[in-house]
Design a protein around this motif. Structure first.
Motif, PDB file in Angstrom:
ATOM      1  N   PRO A  79     -11.728 -16.248 -23.817  1.00 53.77           N
ATOM      2  CA  PRO A  79     -12.602 -16.216 -22.645  1.00 53.77           C
ATOM      3  C   PRO A  79     -13.560 -17.397 -22.571  1.00 53.77           C
ATOM      4  N   GLY A  80     -13.985 -17.699 -21.348  1.00 54.68           N
ATOM      5  CA  GLY A  80     -15.155 -18.526 -21.156  1.00 54.68           C
ATOM      6  C   GLY A  80     -16.360 -17.601 -21.176  1.00 54.68           C
ATOM      7  N   PHE A  81     -17.526 -18.116 -20.782  1.00 56.93           N
ATOM      8  CA  PHE A  81     -18.691 -17.236 -20.778  1.00 56.93           C
ATOM      9  C   PHE A  81     -19.752 -17.737 -19.799  1.00 56.93           C
ATOM     10  N   VAL A  82     -20.632 -16.815 -19.464  1.00 56.72           N
ATOM     11  CA  VAL A  82     -21.761 -17.109 -18.587  1.00 56.72           C
ATOM     12  C   VAL A  82     -23.038 -16.775 -19.336  1.00 56.72           C
ATOM     13  N   ILE A  83     -23.998 -17.690 -19.298  1.00 56.17           N
ATOM     14  CA  ILE A  83     -25.326 -17.400 -19.816  1.00 56.17           C
ATOM     15  C   ILE A  83     -26.330 -18.021 -18.852  1.00 56.17           C
ATOM     16  N   GLY A  84     -27.263 -17.229 -18.387  1.00 50.67           N
ATOM     17  CA  GLY A  84     -28.174 -17.703 -17.350  1.00 50.67           C
ATOM     18  C   GLY A  84     -27.379 -18.082 -16.114  1.00 50.67           C
ATOM     19  N   ASN A  85     -27.613 -19.271 -15.610  1.00 50.85           N
ATOM     20  CA  ASN A  85     -26.864 -19.755 -14.441  1.00 50.85           C
ATOM     21  C   ASN A  85     -25.768 -20.748 -14.826  1.00 50.85           C
ATOM     22  N   VAL A  86     -25.396 -20.765 -16.119  1.00 53.28           N
ATOM     23  CA  VAL A  86     -24.413 -21.717 -16.632  1.00 53.28           C
ATOM     24  C   VAL A  86     -23.089 -21.004 -16.893  1.00 53.28           C
TER      25      VAL A  86
ATOM     26  N   ARG B 124      -8.589 -20.284 -34.750  1.00 57.91           N
ATOM     27  CA  ARG B 124      -8.440 -19.441 -33.566  1.00 57.91           C
ATOM     28  C   ARG B 124      -9.644 -18.510 -33.393  1.00 57.91           C
ATOM     29  N   ARG B 125     -10.237 -18.112 -34.497  1.00 57.83           N
ATOM     30  CA  ARG B 125     -11.424 -17.259 -34.411  1.00 57.83           C
ATOM     31  C   ARG B 125     -12.585 -17.989 -33.737  1.00 57.83           C
ATOM     32  N   ARG B 126     -12.610 -19.307 -33.872  1.00 59.25           N
ATOM     33  CA  ARG B 126     -13.687 -20.085 -33.238  1.00 59.25           C
ATOM     34  C   ARG B 126     -13.772 -19.815 -31.734  1.00 59.25           C
ATOM     35  N   MET B 127     -12.641 -19.498 -31.121  1.00 55.44           N
ATOM     36  CA  MET B 127     -12.635 -19.283 -29.678  1.00 55.44           C
ATOM     37  C   MET B 127     -13.296 -17.968 -29.278  1.00 55.44           C
ATOM     38  N   ALA B 128     -13.685 -17.148 -30.262  1.00 52.25           N
ATOM     39  CA  ALA B 128     -14.413 -15.906 -29.980  1.00 52.25           C
ATOM     40  C   ALA B 128     -15.922 -16.095 -30.105  1.00 52.25           C
ATOM     41  N   ARG B 129     -16.347 -17.314 -30.392  1.00 54.62           N
ATOM     42  CA  ARG B 129     -17.781 -17.577 -30.563  1.00 54.62           C
ATOM     43  C   ARG B 129     -18.426 -17.923 -29.228  1.00 54.62           C
ATOM     44  N   MET B 130     -19.617 -17.382 -29.013  1.00 61.15           N
ATOM     45  CA  MET B 130     -20.369 -17.698 -27.805  1.00 61.15           C
ATOM     46  C   MET B 130     -21.842 -17.394 -28.033  1.00 61.15           C
ATOM     47  N   PRO B 131     -22.713 -17.877 -27.159  1.00 64.12           N
ATOM     48  CA  PRO B 131     -24.147 -17.629 -27.334  1.00 64.12           C
ATOM     49  C   PRO B 131     -24.476 -16.134 -27.251  1.00 64.12           C
TER      50      PRO B 131
ATOM     51  N   THR C 190     -28.721 -24.193  -8.481  1.00 68.38           N
ATOM     52  CA  THR C 190     -28.476 -22.756  -8.528  1.00 68.38           C
ATOM     53  C   THR C 190     -27.487 -22.405  -9.625  1.00 68.38           C
ATOM     54  N   TYR C 191     -26.413 -23.174  -9.718  1.00 69.69           N
ATOM     55  CA  TYR C 191     -25.377 -22.924 -10.713  1.00 69.69           C
ATOM     56  C   TYR C 191     -25.007 -24.212 -11.437  1.00 69.69           C
ATOM     57  N   VAL C 192     -24.584 -24.060 -12.697  1.00 76.73           N
ATOM     58  CA  VAL C 192     -24.010 -25.163 -13.458  1.00 76.73           C
ATOM     59  C   VAL C 192     -22.658 -24.690 -13.981  1.00 76.73           C
ATOM     60  N   PHE C 193     -21.662 -25.562 -13.880  1.00 74.38           N
ATOM     61  CA  PHE C 193     -20.318 -25.267 -14.396  1.00 74.38           C
ATOM     62  C   PHE C 193     -19.964 -26.325 -15.430  1.00 74.38           C
ATOM     63  N   THR C 194     -19.497 -25.895 -16.601  1.00 79.16           N
ATOM     64  CA  THR C 194     -19.045 -26.853 -17.594  1.00 79.16           C
ATOM     65  C   THR C 194     -17.556 -26.655 -17.841  1.00 79.16           C
ATOM     66  N   THR C 195     -16.882 -27.743 -18.190  1.00 81.63           N
ATOM     67  CA  THR C 195     -15.471 -27.672 -18.566  1.00 81.63           C
ATOM     68  C   THR C 195     -15.272 -28.422 -19.867  1.00 81.63           C
ATOM     69  N   GLY C 196     -14.437 -27.857 -20.727  1.00 80.94           N
ATOM     70  CA  GLY C 196     -14.057 -28.537 -21.950  1.00 80.94           C
ATOM     71  C   GLY C 196     -14.848 -28.108 -23.172  1.00 80.94           C
TER      72      GLY C 196
ATOM     73  N   THR D  80     -21.992 -13.322 -21.251  1.00 89.64           N
ATOM     74  CA  THR D  80     -20.960 -12.403 -20.772  1.00 89.64           C
ATOM     75  C   THR D  80     -19.667 -13.180 -20.551  1.00 89.64           C
ATOM     76  N   HIS D  81     -18.552 -12.465 -20.551  1.00 99.93           N
ATOM     77  CA  HIS D  81     -17.241 -13.106 -20.522  1.00 99.93           C
ATOM     78  C   HIS D  81     -16.846 -13.634 -19.144  1.00 99.93           C
ATOM     79  N   ILE D  82     -16.083 -14.715 -19.161  1.00 97.42           N
ATOM     80  CA  ILE D  82     -15.263 -15.125 -18.014  1.00 97.42           C
ATOM     81  C   ILE D  82     -13.819 -14.919 -18.461  1.00 97.42           C
TER      82      ILE D  82
END
Length: 246
Positions: free
Chosen positions: A139-146, A118-125, A65-71, A129-131
């Motif tokens: 921020p972290g982010f959510v895409i699909g169920n990840v 530091r700008r790299r940390m603003a990159r996401m798919p 149902t969900y996947v969580f990644t760290t790092g 959406t933001h975490i």
């Protein structure tokens, strides 16, 4: 019947695999998910390697149902998680306007240069959406169920606090424990037979050593109180019978 909700975790980082950093996030995630009725079914630890991350993400997001990644979402060259998740979903990875503006303002307020790193940390798919990250802002982010989060334990925990209200909980797992003075070699056979008679429970045995003596903690888990009680009763009866004949 209450839906069973499942999850998997992907821990990303060469430093975990080399032993330089000791993971503290797996246990925390397991505790939190168990408390809200989500079963953590699998954990993978993968290197800072795009192909490995893509393979793990695509395999697990299809299964749970969900996947969580760290790092891997920091400012350095080996923080490749955002690019890898983008590759897994076959979408572009670029600067998120809101994340970029937020980080730019954050560093300006601290009198620090908003460097390319530091700008790299603003990159996401694209489409993520933001975490929210109340500690270091990136921020972290959510895409699909990840759900993609930081590896630093304090930041991961803060991000997870913001994620939990968005998750659908499943049927909570009830549990009960039985103290057993006998080793697994003695109880293994009869305990296995009890498990067969109670297929809707999960029975675990955990060897312990305390005050100079060995013993075993027997834990029964189930989603239904009556099924839990029935299995616990058999486990207690088994322990009493073995003790009487010892």
């Amino acid at each position: 019947m209450t839906e069973i909700v499942t999850a998997a975790m992907i821990v990303i980082g060469d430093e975990i695999l080399s032993g330089r950093t000791k993971d503290r996030n797996i246990g925390h995630l397991a505790d939190v998910l168990t408390a809200i009725g989500i079963d953590l079914k699998e954990v993978r630890i993968v290197a800072d390697d795009e192909a490995a991350i893509v393979e793990a993400v695509n395999a697990l997001r299809a299964r749970y149902t969900y996947v969580f990644t760290t790092g891997g979402i920091g400012p350095t060259h080996d923080d490749i998680t955002a690019d890898s998740i983008s590759a897994a979903f076959a979408v572009p990875c670029g600067y998120d306007d809101r994340a970029f503006a937020m980080l730019e303002a954050h560093y300006a307020a601290r009198g620090m240069e908003f460097t390319e790193a530091r700008r790299r940390m603003a990159r996401m798919p694209q489409g993520a959406t933001h975490i929210d990250n109340p500690i270091s802002m990136a921020p972290g982010f959510v895409i699909g169920n990840v759900h993609v989060m930081a590896g630093v334990p304090a930041i991961f925990q803060a991000m997870l606090d913001n994620v939990v209200p968005t998750l659908k909980g499943g049927a909570k797992l009830l549990s009960g424990a039985v103290h057993c003075p006998h080793g697994e070699g003695t109880i293994g056979g009869p305990l296995g037979e009890i498990q067969k008679r109670h297929p809707e429970t999960i029975i675990g045995s955990y060897p312990k050593y305390q005050d100079g003596s060995f013993w075993t903690e027997l834990v029964v888990r189930a989603r239904d109180q009556a099924k839990l009680d029935a299995a616990l009763a058999e486990v207690r009866a088994m322990v009493e019978a073995i003790s009487a004949n010892a």
